[in-house]
Write a protein that holds these residues in place. Structure first.
Motif, mmCIF file in Angstrom:
data_model
loop_
_atom_site.group_PDB
_atom_site.id
_atom_site.type_symbol
_atom_site.label_atom_id
_atom_site.label_comp_id
_atom_site.label_asym_id
_atom_site.label_seq_id
_atom_site.Cartn_x
_atom_site.Cartn_y
_atom_site.Cartn_z
ATOM 1 N N LEU A 1 -95.414 -15.134 15.979
ATOM 2 C CA LEU A 1 -95.863 -15.378 17.700
ATOM 3 C C LEU A 1 -97.038 -16.019 17.259
ATOM 4 N N PHE B 1 -99.379 -19.657 17.832
ATOM 5 C CA PHE B 1 -100.696 -19.645 18.842
ATOM 6 C C PHE B 1 -102.024 -19.925 18.140
ATOM 7 N N TRP C 1 -89.804 -19.119 20.399
ATOM 8 C CA TRP C 1 -91.310 -18.787 20.647
ATOM 9 C C TRP C 1 -92.052 -18.434 20.050
ATOM 10 N N PRO C 2 -91.956 -19.054 19.073
ATOM 11 C CA PRO C 2 -93.662 -19.260 18.390
ATOM 12 C C PRO C 2 -94.107 -20.596 18.486
ATOM 13 N N MET D 1 -95.702 -20.294 22.413
ATOM 14 C CA MET D 1 -96.477 -19.292 22.016
ATOM 15 C C MET D 1 -98.264 -20.398 21.303
ATOM 16 N N ALA E 1 -101.502 -22.003 23.826
ATOM 17 C CA ALA E 1 -102.313 -22.335 22.887
ATOM 18 C C ALA E 1 -102.494 -23.925 23.522
#
Length: 223
Positions: free
Chosen positions: A82, A86, A202-203, A206, A210
């Protein structure tokens, strides 16, 4: 079919595509009636559409057969992945200037494509907070669910390279043939690699959060 062996197929892809086109068209018609004299409202509505339409298409793809989020990449991942997503999102935001400098001359007349979003970000603290919530969080969640969760996972059957490149290309073209397209291609490629390497969307979410949030805040500060 048992959820453990299922993965998105032609049925899920087709349902997602038809649903996405329908929702984008219906919401686009609704947005058309938002007077251009109120650019703040138009920008927020566009942010809302960009999140809800792909989320609706993703939900339709999940429900049509598999009824399990995991085959679509909604899997647990580590905090390190994660944070990696970001940080890469912030790096991509920094790279947006040289990318735009190179490719903007190829798309003359498209400078105002993002203006309603900038107006929403620059119209006071409350509008900026709403813009970050809709454009910085909801939009990335919706777009990653559709383009990575459905399309990229479907394409993995032909290899990671095809999945990453083709899903990123579709994602870029979906943003229109304008100055935004090269930036969307950059984000799509980075997010495809993150999905491939981490096994989770999910990464990528993120990264997208960002990137979008940094841009919205940047414009909200008057730049």
């Amino acid at each position: 079919m048992a959820s453990g062996s299922a993965r998105p197929g032609w049925l899920e892809l087709g349902v997602a595509a038809v649903t996405a086109v329908f929702l984008y068209l219906v919401c686009g018609v609704a947005a058309y009636f938002v007077a251009e004299d109120f650019p703040i409202v138009l920008g927020q509505v566009n942010f809302l559409i960009s999140g809800l339409a792909p989320l609706g298409a993703f939900a339709a793809a999940v429900l049509v057969r598999i009824r399990d989020f995991r085959p679509f990449g909604l899997r647990h991942t580590s905090l390190l992945w994660l944070l990696t997503g970001f940080v890469i999102g912030l790096v991509c935001f920094g790279l947006s200037w040289p990318v735009s400098a190179i490719f903007d001359p190829l798309f003359p007349g498209s400078e105002g494509v993002q203006q309603p979003y900038r107006d929403a970000a620059q119209s006071g603290a409350a509008s900026l907070i709403v813009a970050v919530g809709l454009g910085g969080v909801l939009t990335p969640l919706g777009e990653e669910a559709l383009f990575r969760g459905v399309l990229a996972t479907f394409l993995f059957r032909w290899g990671s390279c095809i999945s990453v490149v083709f899903s990123a290309t579709v994602f870029a073209v979906a943003h229109g043939i304008n100055a935004v397209m090269p930036l969307a291609l950059m984000i799509g490629l980075a997010n495809g690699v993150l999905l491939w390497r981490s096994g989770s969307i999910w990464p990528a979410v993120m990264l997208h959060i960002a990137y979008n949030s940094a841009g919205i805040v940047y414009h909200g500060l008057g730049y």
